[in-house]
Each structure stands twice: as structure tokens, then as C-alpha cells.
Design a protein around this motif. Structure first.
Motif, PDB file in Angstrom:
ATOM      1  N   VAL A  42      -1.351  13.503  23.864  1.00 48.00           N
ATOM      2  CA  VAL A  42      -1.688  12.498  24.867  1.00 48.00           C
ATOM      3  C   VAL A  42      -3.126  12.698  25.348  1.00 48.00           C
ATOM      4  N   THR A  43      -3.486  13.962  25.571  1.00 49.11           N
ATOM      5  CA  THR A  43      -4.832  14.322  26.018  1.00 49.11           C
ATOM      6  C   THR A  43      -5.434  15.326  25.032  1.00 49.11           C
ATOM      7  N   THR A  48       0.624  18.448  26.859  1.00 46.39           N
ATOM      8  CA  THR A  48       1.152  17.965  28.132  1.00 46.39           C
ATOM      9  C   THR A  48       2.676  18.098  28.116  1.00 46.39           C
ATOM     10  N   GLY A  50       6.374  17.994  30.067  1.00 43.67           N
ATOM     11  CA  GLY A  50       7.181  17.487  31.167  1.00 43.67           C
ATOM     12  C   GLY A  50       8.338  18.430  31.447  1.00 43.67           C
ATOM     13  N   LYS A  88       3.690  18.725  33.918  1.00 40.82           N
ATOM     14  CA  LYS A  88       3.892  17.541  34.747  1.00 40.82           C
ATOM     15  C   LYS A  88       5.308  17.576  35.339  1.00 40.82           C
ATOM     16  N   THR A  90       8.507  16.506  36.990  1.00 37.74           N
ATOM     17  CA  THR A  90       9.057  15.153  37.071  1.00 37.74           C
ATOM     18  C   THR A  90      10.566  15.233  37.304  1.00 37.74           C
ATOM     19  N   SER A  94      13.651  10.720  35.208  1.00 42.81           N
ATOM     20  CA  SER A  94      12.410  10.081  34.748  1.00 42.81           C
ATOM     21  C   SER A  94      11.752  10.843  33.595  1.00 42.81           C
ATOM     22  N   GLY A  98       9.676   9.102  30.702  1.00 43.29           N
ATOM     23  CA  GLY A  98       8.254   9.448  30.693  1.00 43.29           C
ATOM     24  C   GLY A  98       7.771   9.857  29.321  1.00 43.29           C
ATOM     25  N   ALA A 101       7.401   6.784  27.310  1.00 41.42           N
ATOM     26  CA  ALA A 101       6.260   5.997  27.763  1.00 41.42           C
ATOM     27  C   ALA A 101       4.930   6.654  27.429  1.00 41.42           C
ATOM     28  N   LYS A 103       3.811   9.704  28.490  1.00 49.71           N
ATOM     29  CA  LYS A 103       3.214  10.506  29.563  1.00 49.71           C
ATOM     30  C   LYS A 103       3.168  11.991  29.205  1.00 49.71           C
ATOM     31  N   PHE A 104       4.074  12.409  28.316  1.00 52.33           N
ATOM     32  CA  PHE A 104       4.129  13.809  27.897  1.00 52.33           C
ATOM     33  C   PHE A 104       4.100  13.912  26.365  1.00 52.33           C
TER      34      PHE A 104
END
Length: 269
Positions: A42-43, A48, A50, A88, A90, A94, A98, A101, A103-104
Motif C-alpha cells: 500500500v505504501t 502496513t 492491520g 493500524k 482497527t 472493520s 479494511g 478496501a 488500507k492494509f
């Protein structure tokens, strides 16, 4: 004669250009399809991760610092991969959404493998095995899995514990965390809770458990869960790299050391 020579020269030049173009296209295709696991991140240069951050001893806060078995594991995996780890915290309900989506890159949250999850996500190799326990009030103990039928069990929404409870006919009451579960049992608001044995032992080490009865469920009745990391379905290169890191950590003893540190036992086998 001159025209034939010129025509041959032009033909040769065109042929050379065509070959060069095809080679360039081939190199372009190769570069797109080869790549590395970093293409899945992701980055850039960051794994990343979760997790809940409220689930001792897996991930929790101590002196306002995020610690726990899966926190240390995430850092060790990232180090093996040559990237940094970013966590992250959470809420459970979620976490999976996530991941879907984007996010992780990876979810480390005592997640067990299941056919349903395998339809939409990838699993890493197994890093721990989780035996189930049944916790109930001492005044009204429930010691057999068959006896939870028709009872109210507090479980996290969509968790593996909730799946087991429903399978054996219990009514699942949504509860966010283990500590709240146990308090609700003491207060008589729920009849019991199914959870991972390591969670119970870690809780018992720091808290009073008076009024509560714990029964380990036999493997013959409820098979131990295989705990893995969860990744996006498309992250195949990342999955392979994470698995490579886990193999190293298992072989060099790091995985066992972390298990002994947080659980007082080797739950990696």
C-alpha cells in the motif's frame, strides 16, 4: 542495379527496426509481469499491518505503547523482508473490510483459516495453533460444547469463536472484546464465551478470575484453529515473501521465542 541495392538496404533497415520494436515490447511485458512483492504494498517500503490493538496478548497497549505477540511478529516479518512495519489498530468488524478496501497489506489478528475467507483472501503460512476453551460462571458451569445449544454466548462479530458458537446452536451476543465478555459472564448478562486458550491464560496472569470456570474443549470435538496472516487476493507476490519470512523465523527459533514470551508455552505447533 542501384535500385535493387537501395531496396535491399531499406528492407534491411525496416527489418532491424521491427525486431528492435518487438524486443522493446517484450521487455516491457516482462517488466510488468515480473516485479517484486513491493509492487503489492500500500505504501512504498512499508508493510502496513492491520490489528485490533485491544486483544492481549496478541496486540494491546502498555504504557500507551502498542505491544504484543503479533506486534513483535509483524516487526520481525517486516525486518526479514527489508521494509519497515506500520501498524493500524482497527476494530475487529472493520479489519477485514479494511483489507479489502486496500488500507492494509496484511492483517495479523489471531485469524484462523476458513474456506469462506479463502474465497476472497489469501492466507499466509500458519504461525500458531489455537485450541478453544469454554468460559462460564462457576455458579452455572457449562463444560461441554453440546451444552451451549440455546445459550447466550458473547463473541466478536464475525470471529471464529462466533462461528463455533453458532455451529453448536448458541445465540451469539455481539461483544467487542474479551474483558467485556468475562465481565458480562460475571454479571449474568451472557451464559458463556468461547475463546482461544492463550487469551484465557494471558488474562488470568494479570486479572482475578474468581467466579469463572474454564474448560478446555477436546480437539476431537473442536479442532484447533490454524492461525495465519490475511492478505488481499491479488497480493500473490507479497504472500510468497511473507511466507518466506515466516519460514526463517520458525527455523531460527524467533517464532517459538515470541510464543514463550507472551503465552508461556509454544503454540506454534
Amino acid at each position: 542495379m542501384k535500385w535493387q541495392t537501395l531496396r535491399k538496404a531499406l528492407f534491411g533497415a525496416a527489418l532491424t527496426a521491427s525486431i528492435a520494436l518487438l524486443a522493446a515490447c517484450g521487455n516491457s511485458t516482462t517488466s510488468k509481469t515480473s516485479g517484486t512483492f513491493k509492487d503489492d504494498l500500500v505504501t512504498k517500503d512499508t508493510l502496513t499491518i492491520g490489528l485490533e490493538g485491544t486483544y492481549k496478548p496478541y496486540s494491546y497497549r502498555e504504557n500507551n505503547k502498542l505491544v504484543g505477540f503479533e506486534v513483535d511478529l509483524g516487526k520481525a516479518v517486516a525486518k526479514q523482508m527489508g521494509v519497515k512495519a506500520e501498524f493500524k489498530p482497527t476494530k475487529w468488524d472493520s479489519l477485514i473490510a479494511g483489507l479489502g478496501a486496500g488500507k492494509f497489506d496484511l492483517v495479523l489478528n489471531n485469524i484462523t483459516q476458513s474456506p469462506e475467507r479463502a474465497k476472497s483472501y489469501l492466507f499466509s503460512d500458519v504461525y500458531t495453533y489455537s485450541h478453544y476453551v469454554l468460559i462460564s460462571p462457576t455458579s452455572k458451569p457449562i463444560t461441554k460444547i453440546a451444552d451451549i445449544k440455546g445459550k447466550k454466548l458473547g463473541e466478536s462479530t464475525g470471529s471464529d469463536n462466533a462461528i463455533v458458537a453458532k455451529k453448536y446452536g448458541a445465540t451469539v451476543v455481539p461483544v467487542e472484546n474479551f474483558t467485556t465478555d468475562l465481565q458480562m459472564i460475571k454479571d449474568g448478562r451472557i451464559d458463556a464465551n468461547i475463546n482461544a486458550a492463550p487469551s484465557w491464560y494471558a488474562y488470568k496472569a494479570d486479572h482475578a478470575t474468581k467466579g469463572l470456570t474454564m474448560t478446555e474443549l477436546p480437539s476431537s470435538e473442536v479442532a484447533p484453529a490454524k492461525v495465519s496472516g490475511l492478505l488481499n487476493k491479488k497480493s500473490t507476490k507479497l504472500q510468497k515473501r511473507v511466507n518466506k519470512a515466516l519460514k526463517v523465523l520458525r527455523k531460527n527459533g524467533t517464532l517459538k521465542q515470541l510464543s514463550m514470551k507472551y503465552f508461556g508455552a509454544d503454540i506454534t505447533k
